[in-house]
Design a protein around this motif. Structure first.
Motif, PDB file in Angstrom:
ATOM      1  N   ILE A   8       0.834  -1.201   0.000  1.00 42.61           N
ATOM      2  CA  ILE A   8       0.000   0.000   0.000  1.00 42.61           C
ATOM      3  C   ILE A   8       0.872   1.255   0.000  1.00 42.61           C
ATOM      4  N   GLY A   9       1.947   1.228   0.777  1.00 37.74           N
ATOM      5  CA  GLY A   9       2.860   2.373   0.771  1.00 37.74           C
ATOM      6  C   GLY A   9       3.469   2.601  -0.602  1.00 37.74           C
ATOM      7  N   PHE A  10       3.819   1.523  -1.288  1.00 34.68           N
ATOM      8  CA  PHE A  10       4.361   1.626  -2.643  1.00 34.68           C
ATOM      9  C   PHE A  10       3.311   2.186  -3.599  1.00 34.68           C
ATOM     10  N   GLY A  11       2.068   1.706  -3.469  1.00 33.36           N
ATOM     11  CA  GLY A  11       0.999   2.195  -4.327  1.00 33.36           C
ATOM     12  C   GLY A  11       0.727   3.675  -4.123  1.00 33.36           C
ATOM     13  N   VAL A  12       0.785   4.132  -2.866  1.00 29.40           N
ATOM     14  CA  VAL A  12       0.532   5.546  -2.570  1.00 29.40           C
ATOM     15  C   VAL A  12       1.606   6.432  -3.183  1.00 29.40           C
ATOM     16  N   ILE A  13       2.874   6.087  -2.981  1.00 31.77           N
ATOM     17  CA  ILE A  13       3.934   6.951  -3.508  1.00 31.77           C
ATOM     18  C   ILE A  13       3.969   6.906  -5.032  1.00 31.77           C
ATOM     19  N   MET A  14       3.640   5.756  -5.634  1.00 31.68           N
ATOM     20  CA  MET A  14       3.579   5.689  -7.090  1.00 31.68           C
ATOM     21  C   MET A  14       2.471   6.591  -7.618  1.00 31.68           C
ATOM     22  N   TYR A  15       1.332   6.613  -6.931  1.00 29.67           N
ATOM     23  CA  TYR A  15       0.254   7.505  -7.370  1.00 29.67           C
ATOM     24  C   TYR A  15       0.669   8.964  -7.235  1.00 29.67           C
ATOM     25  N   ALA A  40      -1.798  13.464 -21.847  1.00 27.52           N
ATOM     26  CA  ALA A  40      -3.040  12.804 -22.270  1.00 27.52           C
ATOM     27  C   ALA A  40      -2.897  11.295 -22.465  1.00 27.52           C
ATOM     28  N   PRO A  41      -1.790  10.774 -23.016  1.00 28.62           N
ATOM     29  CA  PRO A  41      -1.719   9.329 -23.239  1.00 28.62           C
ATOM     30  C   PRO A  41      -1.525   8.507 -21.971  1.00 28.62           C
ATOM     31  N   ILE A  42      -1.136   9.135 -20.864  1.00 28.40           N
ATOM     32  CA  ILE A  42      -0.711   8.349 -19.706  1.00 28.40           C
ATOM     33  C   ILE A  42      -1.471   8.674 -18.418  1.00 28.40           C
ATOM     34  N   TRP A  43      -2.303   9.719 -18.438  1.00 26.28           N
ATOM     35  CA  TRP A  43      -2.898  10.153 -17.177  1.00 26.28           C
ATOM     36  C   TRP A  43      -3.812   9.097 -16.572  1.00 26.28           C
ATOM     37  N   ASP A  44      -4.603   8.402 -17.405  1.00 33.65           N
ATOM     38  CA  ASP A  44      -5.528   7.415 -16.854  1.00 33.65           C
ATOM     39  C   ASP A  44      -4.783   6.213 -16.300  1.00 33.65           C
ATOM     40  N   GLY A  45      -3.664   5.840 -16.933  1.00 34.95           N
ATOM     41  CA  GLY A  45      -2.840   4.764 -16.383  1.00 34.95           C
ATOM     42  C   GLY A  45      -2.218   5.144 -15.058  1.00 34.95           C
ATOM     43  N   ASN A  46      -1.858   6.420 -14.903  1.00 37.71           N
ATOM     44  CA  ASN A  46      -1.293   6.879 -13.633  1.00 37.71           C
ATOM     45  C   ASN A  46      -2.268   6.677 -12.478  1.00 37.71           C
ATOM     46  N   GLU A  47      -3.549   6.862 -12.745  1.00 41.59           N
ATOM     47  CA  GLU A  47      -4.535   6.741 -11.677  1.00 41.59           C
ATOM     48  C   GLU A  47      -4.807   5.291 -11.280  1.00 41.59           C
ATOM     49  N   THR A  48      -4.266   4.338 -12.034  1.00 40.35           N
ATOM     50  CA  THR A  48      -4.384   2.933 -11.645  1.00 40.35           C
ATOM     51  C   THR A  48      -3.826   2.711 -10.252  1.00 40.35           C
ATOM     52  N   TRP A  49      -2.780   3.464  -9.911  1.00 31.02           N
ATOM     53  CA  TRP A  49      -2.154   3.277  -8.599  1.00 31.02           C
ATOM     54  C   TRP A  49      -3.073   3.729  -7.472  1.00 31.02           C
ATOM     55  N   GLY A  74      -6.298  -2.243  -1.992  1.00 33.76           N
ATOM     56  CA  GLY A  74      -5.446  -2.957  -1.051  1.00 33.76           C
ATOM     57  C   GLY A  74      -5.694  -2.532   0.382  1.00 33.76           C
ATOM     58  N   LEU A  75      -5.920  -1.236   0.595  1.00 29.94           N
ATOM     59  CA  LEU A  75      -6.193  -0.738   1.936  1.00 29.94           C
ATOM     60  C   LEU A  75      -7.486  -1.324   2.483  1.00 29.94           C
ATOM     61  N   VAL A  91      12.656  14.802  -4.060  1.00 23.11           N
ATOM     62  CA  VAL A  91      12.089  15.617  -2.978  1.00 23.11           C
ATOM     63  C   VAL A  91      10.835  14.955  -2.423  1.00 23.11           C
ATOM     64  N   PHE A  92       9.962  14.505  -3.299  1.00 26.67           N
ATOM     65  CA  PHE A  92       8.717  13.862  -2.867  1.00 26.67           C
ATOM     66  C   PHE A  92       8.987  12.540  -2.148  1.00 26.67           C
ATOM     67  N   VAL A  93       9.875  11.719  -2.696  1.00 30.85           N
ATOM     68  CA  VAL A  93      10.145  10.404  -2.106  1.00 30.85           C
ATOM     69  C   VAL A  93      10.692  10.553  -0.691  1.00 30.85           C
ATOM     70  N   PHE A  94      11.668  11.424  -0.492  1.00 30.11           N
ATOM     71  CA  PHE A  94      12.283  11.540   0.825  1.00 30.11           C
ATOM     72  C   PHE A  94      11.357  12.233   1.824  1.00 30.11           C
ATOM     73  N   THR A  95      10.526  13.155   1.354  1.00 34.71           N
ATOM     74  CA  THR A  95       9.522  13.744   2.241  1.00 34.71           C
ATOM     75  C   THR A  95       8.515  12.686   2.675  1.00 34.71           C
ATOM     76  N   TYR A  96       8.093  11.851   1.743  1.00 32.54           N
ATOM     77  CA  TYR A  96       7.150  10.761   2.037  1.00 32.54           C
ATOM     78  C   TYR A  96       7.763   9.781   3.035  1.00 32.54           C
ATOM     79  N   LEU A  97       9.009   9.389   2.826  1.00 30.46           N
ATOM     80  CA  LEU A  97       9.664   8.465   3.749  1.00 30.46           C
ATOM     81  C   LEU A  97       9.800   9.089   5.136  1.00 30.46           C
ATOM     82  N   GLY A  98      10.057  10.396   5.188  1.00 33.63           N
ATOM     83  CA  GLY A  98      10.120  11.063   6.479  1.00 33.63           C
ATOM     84  C   GLY A  98       8.795  11.012   7.212  1.00 33.63           C
ATOM     85  N   LEU A  99       7.691  11.180   6.477  1.00 23.52           N
ATOM     86  CA  LEU A  99       6.368  11.087   7.088  1.00 23.52           C
ATOM     87  C   LEU A  99       6.102   9.678   7.595  1.00 23.52           C
ATOM     88  N   VAL A 100       6.447   8.670   6.788  1.00 22.55           N
ATOM     89  CA  VAL A 100       6.218   7.278   7.182  1.00 22.55           C
ATOM     90  C   VAL A 100       6.985   6.939   8.455  1.00 22.55           C
TER      91      VAL A 100
END
Length: 333
Positions: free
Chosen positions: A14-21, A52-61, A68-69, A264-273
């Motif tokens: 779930i943590g992987f899915g959140v950061i990927m999204y 446009a070609p990838i936005w809907d795939g991004n929301e799969t996460w 999963g949650l 920046v996002f990854v390390f901020t997220y890991l700090g929160l976790v």
């Protein structure tokens, strides 16, 4: 021991899915946030065609993490939904408006300005709602016997407004560095000029939230100042990525600013976790308190072992197919 292992595995999924999204849908939300500030209508065409070609795939996460949650930690749903119902509704409404604008903007000429607004406001509202939800998670919920007992607007506080605005600025920074990588000419130059300003805004909000958080959550304050050797490495790494971003923009690099922003996002997220671990329903309930039965976790885990590789493969393939620059008059539509 089996429950312990399965719970940790599901927390990782779930943590992987959140950061990927956050990383993958964050930059296309950022492009929408930047829409009103684009130099001209041709620039907006290029901006939208870049995602446009990838936005809907991004929301799969988002779907994968949410499903999963629900499966692995059902109590989280029973607390979060009544506590965050309005915030989640705003997020979904924003995503719907953003998605509709993707499909109709290129088909409408007379009313295109309305679809421009729908794309911008949908992206901004969705980003703000996500940031506010993160702030609500940091400040905690009123829970008794695994039941939410607070009000419908308890999540909306000055602190969550700040985290919401911070994520809007952060997504805009992701979006502008994405445009640096995917565009050229006057659009790219506009993105280069805008990136340092957004970085300063993100760092300012990051600093205020960092100073405010210890006063919001006593447990976080004790952990921050009791384990400096472990936790503070993440904000330091995030600041190093911010410095890398600044230097790469000044040097007119194309791919490095986007990668640095992801850092920046990854390390901020890991700090929160790390700051909240292992609490998943703050202030008191841990992963193991709210986990589903081990049989359910194992059954659904077998399905995830097939789904995640497929999603990863589809994502990698779509980005590979639509790699390269997007130019005026060219694109997915």
């Amino acid at each position: 021991m089996e429950i312990f292992d399965l719970t940790l595995i599901w927390a990782g999924i779930i943590g992987f899915g959140v950061i990927m999204y956050v990383l993958m849908d964050g930059f296309d939300l950022g492009v929408g946030i930047l829409f009103p500030f684009a130099p001209d209508e041709d620039s907006r065409d290029v901006m939208m065609n870049s995602v446009a070609p990838i936005w809907d795939g991004n929301e799969t996460w988002l779907v994968l993490g949410g499903a999963g949650l629900l499966a692995a930690f059902p109590v989280v749903y029973s607390v979060f939904l009544p506590a965050l119902y309005i915030g989640v509704f705003l997020m979904l409404a924003g995503l719907i408006f953003r998605g509709i604008a993707f499909e109709f903007r290129f088909k409408s000429h007379r009313n295109r300005h309305w679809w421009n607004r729908a794309f911008c406001w949908g992206s901004t509202v969705a980003a703000f709602a996500q940031g506010a939800v993160v702030g609500a998670y940091i400040q905690g919920f009123a829970v008794e016997d695994f039941v939410y007992v607070g009000g419908a607007l308890d999540w909306l506080t000055p602190f969550t407004v700040l985290t919401g605005l911070g994520l809007v600025a952060g997504y805009a920074l992701l979006g502008v560095t994405w445009l640096i990588m995917k565009t050229e000419g006057h659009i790219q130059e506009w993105a280069y000029r805008l990136a340092p300003r957004l970085l300063i805004a993100v760092l300012a909000v990051f600093a205020i939230i960092s100073l405010w958080t210890p006063f919001v959550d006593e447990a976080v304050r004790e952990r921050w100042f009791g384990h400096l050797y472990l936790i503070w490495i993440f904000p330091v790494l995030a600041l190093l990525c911010a410095y890398w971003l600044w230097r790469s923009v000044q040097a007119r690099r194309e791919g490095q600013p986007f990668i640095a922003t992801l850092g920046v996002f990854v390390f901020t997220y890991l700090g929160l976790v790390v700051s909240k671990w292992p609490v998943i329903v703050p202030p008191n309930y841990t992963l193991w308190d709210v986990a589903s039965a081990p049989e359910s976790q194992l059954f659904l885990l077998l399905g995830m072992l097939f789904v995640i590789p497929i999603v990863l493969a589809y994502t990698a393939w779509s980005y590979w197919v639509f790699r390269g620059k997007v130019r005026v008059g060219e694109g997915y539509h």
